[in-house]
Write a protein that holds these residues in place. Structure first.
Motif, PDB file in Angstrom:
ATOM      1  N   LYS A  55      41.712  38.368  58.642  1.00 31.59           N
ATOM      2  CA  LYS A  55      42.683  38.734  59.671  1.00 31.59           C
ATOM      3  C   LYS A  55      42.560  37.825  60.890  1.00 31.59           C
ATOM      4  O   LYS A  55      43.560  37.387  61.444  1.00 31.59           O
ATOM      5  CB  LYS A  55      42.515  40.193  60.080  1.00 31.59           C
ATOM      6  N   ARG A  77      48.839  35.420  50.743  1.00 29.74           N
ATOM      7  CA  ARG A  77      48.118  36.413  49.954  1.00 29.74           C
ATOM      8  C   ARG A  77      46.626  36.275  50.228  1.00 29.74           C
ATOM      9  O   ARG A  77      46.056  35.198  50.097  1.00 29.74           O
ATOM     10  CB  ARG A  77      48.373  36.226  48.466  1.00 29.74           C
ATOM     11  N   ASP A  79      42.995  38.319  49.358  1.00 34.81           N
ATOM     12  CA  ASP A  79      42.316  39.379  48.603  1.00 34.81           C
ATOM     13  C   ASP A  79      43.304  40.321  47.913  1.00 34.81           C
ATOM     14  O   ASP A  79      43.160  41.539  47.967  1.00 34.81           O
ATOM     15  CB  ASP A  79      41.378  40.176  49.512  1.00 34.81           C
ATOM     16  N   GLY A  80      44.337  39.762  47.303  1.00 34.84           N
ATOM     17  CA  GLY A  80      45.301  40.572  46.567  1.00 34.84           C
ATOM     18  C   GLY A  80      46.330  41.271  47.426  1.00 34.84           C
ATOM     19  O   GLY A  80      47.145  42.034  46.921  1.00 34.84           O
ATOM     20  N   VAL A  81      46.324  41.031  48.731  1.00 33.47           N
ATOM     21  CA  VAL A  81      47.298  41.664  49.631  1.00 33.47           C
ATOM     22  C   VAL A  81      48.210  40.587  50.189  1.00 33.47           C
ATOM     23  O   VAL A  81      47.751  39.600  50.760  1.00 33.47           O
ATOM     24  CB  VAL A  81      46.600  42.422  50.789  1.00 33.47           C
ATOM     25  N   LEU A  82      49.509  40.758  49.997  1.00 38.66           N
ATOM     26  CA  LEU A  82      50.484  39.806  50.505  1.00 38.66           C
ATOM     27  C   LEU A  82      50.856  40.195  51.928  1.00 38.66           C
ATOM     28  O   LEU A  82      51.358  41.284  52.182  1.00 38.66           O
ATOM     29  CB  LEU A  82      51.738  39.802  49.619  1.00 38.66           C
ATOM     30  N   HIS A  83      50.556  39.294  52.882  1.00 38.94           N
ATOM     31  CA  HIS A  83      50.866  39.520  54.286  1.00 38.94           C
ATOM     32  C   HIS A  83      52.138  38.757  54.616  1.00 38.94           C
ATOM     33  O   HIS A  83      52.174  37.544  54.543  1.00 38.94           O
ATOM     34  CB  HIS A  83      49.716  39.040  55.185  1.00 38.94           C
ATOM     35  N   PRO A  89      52.159  44.820  54.674  1.00 38.85           N
ATOM     36  CA  PRO A  89      51.403  44.155  53.601  1.00 38.85           C
ATOM     37  C   PRO A  89      51.674  44.796  52.251  1.00 38.85           C
ATOM     38  O   PRO A  89      51.883  46.006  52.155  1.00 38.85           O
ATOM     39  CB  PRO A  89      49.945  44.356  54.009  1.00 38.85           C
ATOM     40  N   THR A  90      51.728  43.993  51.198  1.00 38.59           N
ATOM     41  CA  THR A  90      51.974  44.475  49.855  1.00 38.59           C
ATOM     42  C   THR A  90      50.705  44.264  49.028  1.00 38.59           C
ATOM     43  O   THR A  90      50.192  43.160  48.965  1.00 38.59           O
ATOM     44  CB  THR A  90      53.130  43.685  49.202  1.00 38.59           C
ATOM     45  N   VAL A  91      50.226  45.331  48.406  1.00 43.16           N
ATOM     46  CA  VAL A  91      49.008  45.255  47.599  1.00 43.16           C
ATOM     47  C   VAL A  91      49.391  44.996  46.157  1.00 43.16           C
ATOM     48  O   VAL A  91      50.260  45.666  45.609  1.00 43.16           O
ATOM     49  CB  VAL A  91      48.184  46.565  47.716  1.00 43.16           C
TER      50      VAL A  91
END
Length: 96
Positions: A55, A77, A79-83, A89-91
């Motif tokens: 972050k 992306r 750690d598997g999270v799309l910012h 955020p999309t997991v």
């Protein structure tokens, strides 16, 4: 930097540096792409990227590119999270 002026490409900035026999960092500072503080050598007491959270790194990238007119923001992306700057955020879940 004046909004009506074209933004020079990295190649143009390198050519300007070569033309004036100046370090590229000086040209970046003169063009407003870099500050004097960002050009200072890293001291052993400054945090390394490995000590920063994802972050913190993303926040710094966003701060540095806040005035960038190069197009729409690019989702990142981590750690598997799309910012994405324009949404939550999309997991992503992997079943492998």
């Amino acid at each position: 930097m004046d909004k009506d002026l074209a933004v020079p490409t990295p190649q143009v900035l390198r050519r300007v540096a070569a033309l004036f026999d100046a370090p590229v960092q000086e040209v970046l500072i003169a063009a407003g792409f870099m500050t004097e503080e960002e050009n200072r050598p890293l001291s052993p007491t400054r945090e390394s990227l490995q000590q920063l959270s994802n972050k913190q790194i993303l926040d710094e990238i966003r701060r540095r590119t806040a005035g960038d007119l190069g197009g729409p923001p690019i989702p990142v992306r981590v750690d598997g999270v799309l910012h994405s700057p324009d949404g939550p955020p999309t997991v992503f879940v992997s079943y492998t």
